[in-house]
Design a protein around this motif. Structure first.
Motif, PDB file in Angstrom:
ATOM      1  N   LYS A 194       0.820  -1.225   0.000  1.00  0.00           N
ATOM      2  CA  LYS A 194       0.000   0.000   0.000  1.00  0.00           C
ATOM      3  C   LYS A 194       0.848   1.266   0.000  1.00  0.00           C
ATOM      4  O   LYS A 194       0.332   2.359  -0.241  1.00  0.00           O
ATOM      5  N   ASP A 195       2.157   1.124   0.275  1.00  0.00           N
ATOM      6  CA  ASP A 195       3.048   2.279   0.217  1.00  0.00           C
ATOM      7  C   ASP A 195       3.543   2.571  -1.200  1.00  0.00           C
ATOM      8  O   ASP A 195       4.009   3.680  -1.493  1.00  0.00           O
ATOM      9  N   LEU A 196       3.474   1.578  -2.074  1.00  0.00           N
ATOM     10  CA  LEU A 196       4.062   1.713  -3.416  1.00  0.00           C
ATOM     11  C   LEU A 196       3.538   2.912  -4.205  1.00  0.00           C
ATOM     12  O   LEU A 196       4.320   3.602  -4.870  1.00  0.00           O
ATOM     13  N   PRO A 197       2.210   3.204  -4.189  1.00  0.00           N
ATOM     14  CA  PRO A 197       1.748   4.391  -4.933  1.00  0.00           C
ATOM     15  C   PRO A 197       2.430   5.682  -4.475  1.00  0.00           C
ATOM     16  O   PRO A 197       2.705   6.567  -5.296  1.00  0.00           O
ATOM     17  N   TYR A 198       2.729   5.776  -3.168  1.00  0.00           N
ATOM     18  CA  TYR A 198       3.427   6.959  -2.664  1.00  0.00           C
ATOM     19  C   TYR A 198       4.862   7.016  -3.181  1.00  0.00           C
ATOM     20  O   TYR A 198       5.374   8.078  -3.538  1.00  0.00           O
ATOM     21  N   VAL A 199       5.524   5.839  -3.226  1.00  0.00           N
ATOM     22  CA  VAL A 199       6.905   5.794  -3.728  1.00  0.00           C
ATOM     23  C   VAL A 199       6.940   6.203  -5.198  1.00  0.00           C
ATOM     24  O   VAL A 199       7.773   7.010  -5.620  1.00  0.00           O
ATOM     25  N   HIS A 200       6.004   5.658  -5.983  1.00  0.00           N
ATOM     26  CA  HIS A 200       5.934   5.998  -7.411  1.00  0.00           C
ATOM     27  C   HIS A 200       5.669   7.495  -7.597  1.00  0.00           C
ATOM     28  O   HIS A 200       6.289   8.147  -8.450  1.00  0.00           O
ATOM     29  N   GLU A 201       4.754   8.033  -6.816  1.00  0.00           N
ATOM     30  CA  GLU A 201       4.414   9.462  -6.905  1.00  0.00           C
ATOM     31  C   GLU A 201       5.641  10.321  -6.607  1.00  0.00           C
ATOM     32  O   GLU A 201       5.920  11.306  -7.306  1.00  0.00           O
ATOM     33  N   ALA A 202       6.372   9.952  -5.575  1.00  0.00           N
ATOM     34  CA  ALA A 202       7.555  10.736  -5.194  1.00  0.00           C
ATOM     35  C   ALA A 202       8.623  10.664  -6.281  1.00  0.00           C
ATOM     36  O   ALA A 202       9.203  11.694  -6.664  1.00  0.00           O
ATOM     37  N   LEU A 203       8.903   9.468  -6.795  1.00  0.00           N
ATOM     38  CA  LEU A 203       9.940   9.309  -7.816  1.00  0.00           C
ATOM     39  C   LEU A 203       9.567   9.999  -9.114  1.00  0.00           C
ATOM     40  O   LEU A 203      10.435  10.459  -9.867  1.00  0.00           O
ATOM     41  N   LEU A 204       8.274  10.111  -9.376  1.00  0.00           N
ATOM     42  CA  LEU A 204       7.810  10.761 -10.595  1.00  0.00           C
ATOM     43  C   LEU A 204       8.069  12.263 -10.563  1.00  0.00           C
ATOM     44  O   LEU A 204       8.352  12.876 -11.601  1.00  0.00           O
ATOM     45  N   HIS A 205       7.983  12.866  -9.370  1.00  0.00           N
ATOM     46  CA  HIS A 205       8.064  14.328  -9.266  1.00  0.00           C
ATOM     47  C   HIS A 205       9.359  14.865  -8.674  1.00  0.00           C
ATOM     48  O   HIS A 205       9.624  16.054  -8.737  1.00  0.00           O
ATOM     49  N   ILE A 206      10.155  13.992  -8.084  1.00  0.00           N
ATOM     50  CA  ILE A 206      11.337  14.478  -7.371  1.00  0.00           C
ATOM     51  C   ILE A 206      12.381  15.043  -8.337  1.00  0.00           C
ATOM     52  O   ILE A 206      12.500  14.590  -9.479  1.00  0.00           O
ATOM     53  N   LYS A 207      13.100  16.048  -7.886  1.00  0.00           N
ATOM     54  CA  LYS A 207      14.128  16.701  -8.706  1.00  0.00           C
ATOM     55  C   LYS A 207      15.471  16.036  -8.428  1.00  0.00           C
ATOM     56  O   LYS A 207      16.123  16.295  -7.427  1.00  0.00           O
ATOM     57  N   TRP A 208      15.892  15.212  -9.381  1.00  0.00           N
ATOM     58  CA  TRP A 208      17.076  14.388  -9.173  1.00  0.00           C
ATOM     59  C   TRP A 208      18.358  15.209  -9.080  1.00  0.00           C
ATOM     60  O   TRP A 208      19.202  14.952  -8.231  1.00  0.00           O
ATOM     61  N   VAL A 209      18.525  16.170  -9.956  1.00  0.00           N
ATOM     62  CA  VAL A 209      19.780  16.926  -9.979  1.00  0.00           C
ATOM     63  C   VAL A 209      19.986  17.671  -8.667  1.00  0.00           C
ATOM     64  O   VAL A 209      21.092  17.691  -8.105  1.00  0.00           O
ATOM     65  N   GLU A 210      18.919  18.278  -8.137  1.00  0.00           N
ATOM     66  CA  GLU A 210      19.020  19.059  -6.899  1.00  0.00           C
ATOM     67  C   GLU A 210      19.227  18.174  -5.677  1.00  0.00           C
ATOM     68  O   GLU A 210      19.770  18.619  -4.659  1.00  0.00           O
ATOM     69  N   ASN A 211      18.793  16.911  -5.752  1.00  0.00           N
ATOM     70  CA  ASN A 211      18.834  16.033  -4.583  1.00  0.00           C
ATOM     71  C   ASN A 211      19.688  14.791  -4.812  1.00  0.00           C
ATOM     72  O   ASN A 211      19.517  13.777  -4.127  1.00  0.00           O
ATOM     73  N   SER A 212      20.623  14.886  -5.749  1.00  0.00           N
ATOM     74  CA  SER A 212      21.372  13.693  -6.165  1.00  0.00           C
ATOM     75  C   SER A 212      22.175  13.077  -5.029  1.00  0.00           C
ATOM     76  O   SER A 212      22.357  11.858  -4.978  1.00  0.00           O
TER      77      SER A 212
END
Length: 465
Positions: free
Chosen positions: A314-332
């Protein structure tokens, strides 16, 4: 979630002070912030009563039997990131340290003699106790002259409670005219909730580990509209007591202040989650929902991967949502060090879907060698996952010059276009007539927006045909 750091700016004795809070205490209606001036390593204490600012004092030493010493030893202690600190700073004008003389005049105007006396005792670290008890004695005698014997007796009890060695109060309280009031204090404190709330609050803090006292204290704070203090008691209970914590949690949520924003709720729940030794599923799910609602994707992903609970289905939708929107370069930095701790109910297919949005970004930012090491524990647990098998295959091909074409195709699958270009260029150098590599390079340069380079490889194909 990251902890917030707050500084307090004070104008004191023609000096500008920037204080860093270290601890926060709550005890019997008082809140005390312990803060330090880093430049001079000075300790300051800021005093509040029922969330209203009183003053602050530079403190070199603490008297052993002072009220301040009692608060630091017996009070509920919070770290500075607790929302109470922000509340105290935001709901009070804290720019100076008012002197005790003008402050005492304001206190007497705002509070009854009984409550004013109680507030005055908080400064017995900086004043002589004899001066404080003299004021309390005068109030008691004034009450007696006015025929308010109950209030007289309450003040006498207050003196004895805080300064038990005071012989005048001890003798006076034994007077026969107070006998009828003495019996009131033999019964359960709940019967005094209306007549002597100050006594009730002190009693509750003395017996805070007893469930009955906790419930009575919460009732008192609710009755007096002291929402933030009530919230702090719930926080303390949820952090320290695992028994019946679902009841406490539901009560806390039902009693949140009306002006509490979603960010305020996130700060509160995050604090409790960090301090608890055991997982609280209801709190955890509420926090996930709030972070998603507030679009705080970095915090959402940190919560999902760096707390005590495993990632469940039940946590997976939250993980997918976060990975979809997170800014990789700023938080690498921290993203590349993430670890996903999956529950047994997570299937290899679900891990594959999740890693399809994570591994390509990791590959682009950290390179093939780092990514191969990162996937190693997951490859052992989920040996058949295609995306992990491809990374392992790429790692096996990277040092073989004869496999650059296959490596280039794999890089393209991961959308690593620059690396794919290098592979096909290497292949083309080994075999200049290799039309497959030429077609790939034309396609890649076009996708990269390098139109002229793409055309040059198209010309090579025509010239070679």
């Amino acid at each position: 979630m990251t902890n917030k750091t707050t500084s307090i700016k004070i104008q004191h004795e023609k000096k500008h002070l920037q204080l860093t809070p270290a601890n926060l205490y709550m005890y019997q209606g008082f809140q005390v912030i312990e803060a330090y001036h880093q430049e001079h390593a000075e300790c300051y204490y800021l005093f509040f009563y029922k969330a209203s600012y009183l003053t602050g004092k530079s403190t070199l030493k603490i008297k052993r039997k002072s009220q301040l010493s009692t608060i630091l030893q017996k009070g509920i202690r919070f770290s500075p990131e607790h929302p109470l600190l922000a509340y105290l700073l935001n709901h009070n004008r804290i720019h100076t340290f008012p002197g005790l003389t003008p402050l005492w005049e304001k206190i007497q105007k705002k509070y009854s003699p009984l409550e004013a006396s109680n507030i005055l005792t908080i400064f017995d670290n900086y004043m002589k106790k004899e001066k404080i008890t003299k004021v309390m004695k005068e109030f008691a005698l004034q009450y007696r002259r006015e025929g308010q014997l109950l209030h007289t007796y309450q003040l006498l009890r207050l003196i004895i409670d805080i300064y038990p060695a005071n012989k005048w109060a001890q003798e006076m309280s034994k007077n026969l005219q107070y006998q009828s009031y003495q019996s009131l204090y033999i019964s359960h404190p709940s019967s005094l909730l209306s007549k002597d709330p100050l006594y009730v609050e002190k009693y509750c803090y003395h017996h805070l580990k007893q469930d009955g006292s906790t419930a009575l204290l919460l009732q008192l704070l609710q009755k007096e509209g002291r929402k933030m203090e009530q919230l702090c008691v719930y926080t303390h209970l949820l952090v320290t007591n695992s028994n019946d914590d679902h009841t406490y949690y539901d009560q806390m949520i039902a009693n949140l202040p009306v002006d509490f924003t979603d960010d305020d709720k996130v700060d509160l729940l995050s604090y409790i989650l960090r301090k608890r030794t055991t997982h609280h599923e209801g709190l955890y799910q509420d926090l996930l929902g709030l972070l998603k609602k507030s679009n705080r994707y970095e915090d959402l992903l940190i919560l999902l991967t760096k707390n005590k609970a495993l990632i469940t289905e039940k946590d997976l939708p939250y993980v997918h949502e976060a990975l979809l929107h997170i800014k990789w370069v700023e938080n690498s930095g921290w993203l590349s060090n993430l670890s996903f701790h999956f529950d047994e109910d997570i299937s290899p297919k679900q891990v594959q879907t999740l890693f399809q949005s994570f591994v390509p970004n990791l590959l682009q930012l950290k390179g093939l060698d780092y990514t191969e090491k990162w996937i190693s524990p997951y490859s052992s647990r989920y040996p058949g996952i295609p995306i992990l098998m491809k990374v392992k295959k790429m790692a096996a091909l990277k040092d073989d010059p004869d496999q650059m074409y296959a490596l280039g195709e794999l890089y393209y699958e991961f959308k690593q276009l620059s690396e794919a270009v290098e592979c096909f260029n290497w292949e083309l150098e080994l075999d200049p007539s290799n039309t497959r590599s030429i077609k790939w390079l034309s396609k890649l340069y076009l996708e990269m927006g390098m139109v002229e380079e793409s055309k040059s490889y198209q010309y090579m194909l025509r010239d070679g045909s």
